[in-house]
Design an enzyme around this catalytic site. Structure first.
Site, PDB file in Angstrom:
ATOM      1  N   HIS A 126       0.805  -1.371  -0.045  1.00  0.00           N
ATOM      2  CA  HIS A 126      -0.043  -0.194   0.075  1.00  0.00           C
ATOM      3  C   HIS A 126       0.853   1.146  -0.070  1.00  0.00           C
ATOM      4  O   HIS A 126       1.960   1.315   0.654  1.00  0.00           O
ATOM      5  CB  HIS A 126      -0.988   0.093   1.112  1.00  0.00           C
ATOM      6  N   ASP A 138       5.871   3.003   7.120  1.00  0.00           N
ATOM      7  CA  ASP A 138       4.159   2.365   6.818  1.00  0.00           C
ATOM      8  C   ASP A 138       3.558   3.373   5.980  1.00  0.00           C
ATOM      9  O   ASP A 138       2.951   4.153   6.512  1.00  0.00           O
ATOM     10  CB  ASP A 138       3.702   2.089   8.387  1.00  0.00           C
ATOM     11  N   GLU A 172      -5.772   2.102   1.825  1.00  0.00           N
ATOM     12  CA  GLU A 172      -5.472   0.809   2.471  1.00  0.00           C
ATOM     13  C   GLU A 172      -5.725   1.380   4.211  1.00  0.00           C
ATOM     14  O   GLU A 172      -6.005   0.680   4.805  1.00  0.00           O
ATOM     15  CB  GLU A 172      -4.347   0.300   2.347  1.00  0.00           C
ATOM     16  N   GLU A 173      -4.989   2.587   4.434  1.00  0.00           N
ATOM     17  CA  GLU A 173      -5.167   2.827   5.937  1.00  0.00           C
ATOM     18  C   GLU A 173      -6.536   3.341   6.166  1.00  0.00           C
ATOM     19  O   GLU A 173      -6.912   3.344   7.416  1.00  0.00           O
ATOM     20  CB  GLU A 173      -4.268   4.271   6.006  1.00  0.00           C
ATOM     21  N   ASP A 201       4.574  -4.950   3.796  1.00  0.00           N
ATOM     22  CA  ASP A 201       4.034  -3.677   4.448  1.00  0.00           C
ATOM     23  C   ASP A 201       5.171  -3.586   5.868  1.00  0.00           C
ATOM     24  O   ASP A 201       5.292  -4.604   6.570  1.00  0.00           O
ATOM     25  CB  ASP A 201       2.735  -4.235   5.208  1.00  0.00           C
ATOM     26  N   HIS A 267       1.910   5.070  12.731  1.00  0.00           N
ATOM     27  CA  HIS A 267       0.932   6.065  12.456  1.00  0.00           C
ATOM     28  C   HIS A 267       1.111   7.224  13.220  1.00  0.00           C
ATOM     29  O   HIS A 267       0.289   7.860  13.816  1.00  0.00           O
ATOM     30  CB  HIS A 267      -0.409   5.503  12.949  1.00  0.00           C
TER      31      HIS A 267
END
Length: 298
Positions: A126, A138, A172-173, A201, A267
């Site tokens: 992603h 990420d 995707e998130e 990922d 994140h």
């Protein structure tokens, strides 16, 4: 990484496993000479060939508000960058639109000419980040590793027996939106043509203890396990849930792939390029390249 709670549980497992198995400091680097003979024809990616892609993604985030999330200029420019590299490398590229939260997003699909179209090896990651930060580990790391793999195969003039396809997913998130849209729009025959989907990922985590290998498709799983074992690197098996491969596994498509675990910057705004370890990222890229090459050409 989309499913935070699952990855936190994985992190807890890794904490227990780290006491039992630790990677020596030197093991994270790509050795000067492989411990086992390299399969003839498989190229090698250097740090200088993968890290520029991450620097490009970081630069995009820096000039577009600090992230590369769905619906932002950061994502659109990331998409344009990856597509531009692939176009120059000779891939047939296409954007697959979808709509989420009233905003049009895109998946990027890149096909390498040749190979049996009824037997597809699909490799993906992603491309989007969360709104909190640039998402370099990420999942800039997985996106860059897959991109460097595709470019290396192009330069080597790979002649696959199976058809070779690469993909970068959007949104995707937000809940695996892009990958779900791609799978949902496949016909039953289209799903049958995908022999395996390989997902990557977070491939450049710092202080990696183990490579977390998705255990589903036996041939791909065995190939990844053999690659890391040959380098003396420990692995930990994980299931189908937790990342983009879930969309494929839930549809009955065989999957595999790996990640390098969850870091403190998951994140968060601190998930910048210095949150990615260049040696880990390079080793991961060569694992992707080696296994993809084997699956596509044999």
């Amino acid at each position: 990484m989309e499913i935070l709670s699952r990855m936190r549980r994985t992190a807890a497992v890794l904490g227990l496993c780290a006491a039992l198995v630790a990677v020596p400091a030197a093991a994270a680097a790509e050795p000067a000479a492989p411990k086992t003979p390299r399969t003839p024809g498989i190229p090698v990616v250097t740090t200088e060939q993968v890290m520029p892609h991450l620097r490009a993604l970081q630069s995009i985030a820096d000039r577009t508000g600090g992230n590369r999330a769905h619906g932002t200029k950061g994502f659109q420019q990331s998409l344009a960058y990856v597509k531009g590299v692939l176009d120059k490398a000779g891939f047939r590229t296409g954007l697959r639109p979808f709509t989420h939260n009233g905003v049009v997003g895109h998946n990027l699909i890149a096909d390498w000419p040749g190979g049996d179209p009824d037997h597809v090896v699909l490799v993906g990651a992603h491309l989007d980040s969360v709104e909190a930060g640039p998402g370099m580990n990420d999942n800039g790391s997985g996106s860059a590793a897959v991109l460097a793999t595709a470019v290396a195969m192009s330069r080597a003039g790979v002649a696959p027996k199976r058809h070779l396809r690469f993909a970068w997913w959007g949104a995707e998130e937000q809940g695996l939106i892009g990958s779900k849209d791609y799978v949902r729009k496949l016909s039953a025959a289209g799903r049958e043509k995908i022999d395996v989907y390989l997902n990557f990922d977070m491939t450049g985590s710092r202080n990696v203890q183990q490579w977390l290998v998705v255990h589903d498709d036996p041939r791909a799983t065995d190939a990844f396990e053999a690659y890391f074992a040959a380098k003396g690197l420990p692995t930990f098996d994980i299931g189908i849930g937790g990342s983009d491969h879930e969309s494929f596994g839930d549809a009955g498509i065989p999957v595999s792939g790996f990640n390098t675990g969850v870091g403190d910057c998951l994140h968060d705004a601190c998930d910048r390029i210095d949150n990615v370890d260049p040696e880990t990222e390079t080793l991961s890229t060569n694992a992707i390249l080696g296994v993809t090459w084997q699956l596509a050409t044999r």
